[in-house]
Write an enzyme that holds these catalytic residues in place. Structure first.
Site, PDB file in Angstrom:
ATOM      1  N   SER A 147      39.875 -29.609  47.571  1.00 60.29           N
ATOM      2  CA  SER A 147      38.539 -30.209  47.428  1.00 60.29           C
ATOM      3  C   SER A 147      38.549 -31.696  47.099  1.00 60.29           C
ATOM      4  CB  SER A 147      37.743 -29.489  46.338  1.00 60.29           C
ATOM      5  OG  SER A 147      37.381 -28.207  46.775  1.00 60.29           O
ATOM      6  N   LYS A 163      37.253 -33.987  49.618  1.00 58.67           N
ATOM      7  CA  LYS A 163      35.815 -34.175  49.842  1.00 58.67           C
ATOM      8  C   LYS A 163      35.396 -35.627  49.609  1.00 58.67           C
ATOM      9  CE  LYS A 163      34.726 -29.366  48.711  1.00 58.67           C
ATOM     10  NZ  LYS A 163      34.368 -28.420  47.633  1.00 58.67           N
TER      11      LYS A 163
END
Lengths: 318, 318, 318, 318
Positions: D77, D80
């Site tokens: 993540s 991101k």
């Protein structure tokens, strides 16, 4: 007819009386102009909206028709009953480990509940439940589409029933919400087969075309303890017929199921193509079709005709 | 009895047969030891857990009893039917502007749905719906408790029916979730009267004590098109009896309503006191009581007895 | 001022520059006519809507005022900071067993999340969290209102601060949603005291009246590592000041908190009375007041003034 | 270093002091044995769980390393942030019509909120938001993967950075929940490109492998008003750096973001590969890596090391 029928205080003796009643109700229905044709796919949006059909079959094998009862339309969610029958046949009670039998209390395509309940759909009549059922068919029948088509053709005694490939393709292209449900169930390990294959079956099944009369004939066995009065064949057991009717009673009419039980009082299923089929145990089947839908996704004229006929004949099971 | 009864392939002719069947089922039920007495208030937790009663009334006015059928117990949510009848009487169809008639698809005391749906409860059988009904009674009857009590005493032909003040007080003290629902509805302007007064009526009503036989007798009019077969009085119209039965079918058994329809097939209502009352239209009423509850809040033995009796006698309405 | 200030490429040297900047921004704000005064209670709805105030305090103890900075208004949710400080003082880290410190991602008064999370509010800045805090105050201070009032008067150096009894009474009468939250938390055993007493404290606290200048002065300690620059007293530890600022950063501006961090970049709290207080660590406090609220419940002009001033002076902490 | 650092009451003068502090904290972290390696895909489950790395970069261009700082791991993540930067670059403020900037208050992969909010993800740091961002990249860059890879290699000054094809393939196979989110957004017309292509980009991006030192170096520009201190190039504007840091502050650490702000007080992002990167504006970047995750999906040792270092050096921005 095993039930005594009374309309307006008078016993109904003869087919003529029924014919007259159906015509009167159909005529009243034609005055209804509210509602909106399903337009989420072009193939449905193109249907001529004012068409209107009403069929009544009885356990004696009589069939009463008014209006456009021999026009083919997309049966959509009504096909969920066929799928359910076939899945019950293969999995027996194990099926109910993977889908519940409780009403949903939510819009028919909500995936909120699916997430809360860890990928177990509330019942086989909501989209997620029918997708789950499609997974069972794809996984447990060698050619699931042939198997469904063969059942449908047998039930309505019409070998030319088919699934509309335009509708099928169109559903697939616009079916992202259903794809979301399918992937969510897969993430909870409640889908066995490939998601795309399952969705293909599901969209195909929704695209089956039938006439209003086809529909009524096909489901008369549910009103007759599982035995088709036209062919005299036992389609399913009496117990299973009652169980399917029970499911339709609590969950067949989207988020208007409670109101339908309250105001009509018989098991029924509708589809966004504008069809409705209502089972009257020990009496027969009412089917209705008219494309314009009310806010719940049920045919506006269809709701009127089924309710009116059931009320006038005193058909509530309650 | 207007229906022909068949059990195990044999017609049931005589009261003796029914008596024997009830005793057999009651005996089997006594072997069930699962479940847990409701313990959220001391007054309920103190009940002797092994008690077990089964009553059957018929439209002929016959009453069959097995087990502890004359022991008083707290009817709890079963009282919601009495409240509903009285609210329907006062408001007519306007009632349905303030409470829906759709199954909830949620635990019976969920307030999530209440917030989503802007203070309009899903149906009168969930707690929020019954609190809404209590508001109607408090606002539209001069003395709502007297009015309810008078109805209940009339229905079961017993002037000594009362509400248990211990249970009433205890419910009130522990009823914060119900208070939350009531305040939430008030915030959406769907409660007219003072919240405390409404809750007081609701908790009082839940605390009504009846016997298993009382219960069956009281509700036989619902199986008889609104007419009490014991007093021959018309309690409500046939149409309203069917509508109430429809509501019970979709929403009467908490989050096990769908399964109950599926496996039993008759309108029914249960309470956390362990009582269940099942309406068999054109036949009679089955009531059962045993305090230990299954995971859905329905009496474990009660569920068994009602299901078994309905299946053995072929009573499904579907 | 411990930070170097730059506006429009030029260093800001003198109070005069700041005065000019505040006036300019205030003038621009007066051109904003969108928004709607809070009207859920008459006492708030009656406020003259065009009033507009802007205050800036610095760690040097300077105070800059433009507009209606000495008009009393209802501080509403801004009072949650006072309550939180007092509860942290009594319970220490145990407090965080009963209320979380996570942003809510929901409208500020949603009770859905409260039910999901079993009566543990997401943070002390949503209503449910502040009601929980009120329970701590009522349960752990002998006279909770006196204790809060004494803190508030000390912080702003004004002994005439009071809670408006009209607003207090009005909040109570219309506070059914808050009552629902309180009862729900009580049902999860997360409220110790009597629900009515807790709500009374909560509504009273929301009704505290202060001026825009009062507000800025009161909270300058949060920008100064816990030490009030006016009285030189340590109000709380540096660590606690940072922790409260962190909470305000993630949860202080209702469902616009993320946007506020993104576009302004300092800890802040607003109230539906139209007040906003923004903490600029190591610099000072900006407070703004104007009654008309945007869709999120934050003062429309207030948001503009705080954002503009923070951007022009380059005050983002990020 | 533009901030004065104080640890344990003593100013920290020299690189040696920082080295000593990092080693001490790393040693303490090695005593932590709680947590569980992400095991939803085999490629992640196979990582040696006891590895532990801590890097600190400063705006002077200094880099301090302890432990396994040159071992490649899946940044998941954390990627991101790269995607967000590139989407902001292409769409400007229009981006925020399609994804919000509010904290989610939900588990990072919840699709309930996505349905409530009609396919608009709460922020770019939850999975749905990052999938939306992937759609922007796929739709607005000719070869979105090359574009991302080129940015990443530039930022960390390492041309051998790559995406792990095993992880990529594995994510895809097990990513049905993410597929559900993507299809749901598509059903709300908030995905432009083909869903499969969007998901492929997303899963690929999550599979980028970097070392702990790579990570810290890559993101130092966010602590330096958008300018990379190693290359002296302006990566993004100061304003955009502050805005990204704001987003990380409210939404970067899954459902532990509020607690992280409260206890640490700096913008940060974590990934289920066990990496964490924390931005300290005007000071530098802390990155940490250790595979075992706490209940929120954040590295257990990583959380300890980042918090401890930030607290010991007094780095909270609040």
């Amino acid at each position: 007819m095993t039930r005594d029928l009374v309309s307006g205080g008078q016993k109904i003796h003869a087919p003529d009386d029924l014919n007259r009643l159906l015509k009167e109700i159909h005529q009243q229905a034609m005055q209804i102009h509210s509602g909106k044709v399903a337009d989420y796919i072009p193939a449905l949006a193109a249907v001529e909206p004012e068409q209107c059909a009403l069929t009544l079959t009885t356990l004696d094998g009589e069939v009463f028709n008014v209006g456009n009862t021999d026009t083919l339309f997309s049966i959509q969610s009504i096909s969920k009953i066929f799928g359910l029958m076939m899945a019950m046949d293969r999995l027996g009670d194990d099926l109910w480990q993977r889908v519940k039998m409780e009403p949903s209390g939510q819009a028919f395509n909500s995936i909120v509940q699916l997430e809360w309940e860890k990928g177990i759909p509330r019942n086989p009549m909501i989209n997620a439940g029918a997708i789950l059922i499609s997974d069972v068919l794809v996984s447990h029948y060698s050619t699931s589409k042939n198997a469904v088509m063969s059942l449908v053709r047998n039930l309505c005694g019409n070998d030319r029933i088919y699934a509309d490939e335009d509708v099928h393709a169109s559903e697939k292209e616009h079916g992202h919400r259903n794809a979301a449900s399918a992937h969510l169930m897969k993430s909870f390990n409640n889908i066995e087969a490939d998601v795309d294959e399952v969705l293909d079956h599901y969209f195909w099944q929704c695209a089956i075309s039938m006439t209003c009369e086809n529909l009524a004939r096909s489901f008369t066995f549910l009103a007759n303890a599982g035995v088709c009065p036209f062919s005299q064949r036992e389609i399913i057991s009496k117990r299973d017929a009652q169980r399917i009717n029970a499911l339709l009673s609590t969950s067949g009419m989207y988020d208007q199921s409670g109101e339908f039980a309250f105001t009509v009082g018989v098991p029924a299923k509708s589809g966004v193509g504008g069809g409705i089929v209502a089972i009257v145990p020990d009496f027969g089947v009412i089917s209705a079709w008219s494309p314009k839908l009310n806010e719940f996704g049920n045919s506006a004229r269809g709701m009127f005709m089924v309710r009116e006929l059931a009320n006038r004949l005193g058909l509530s099971v309650y």
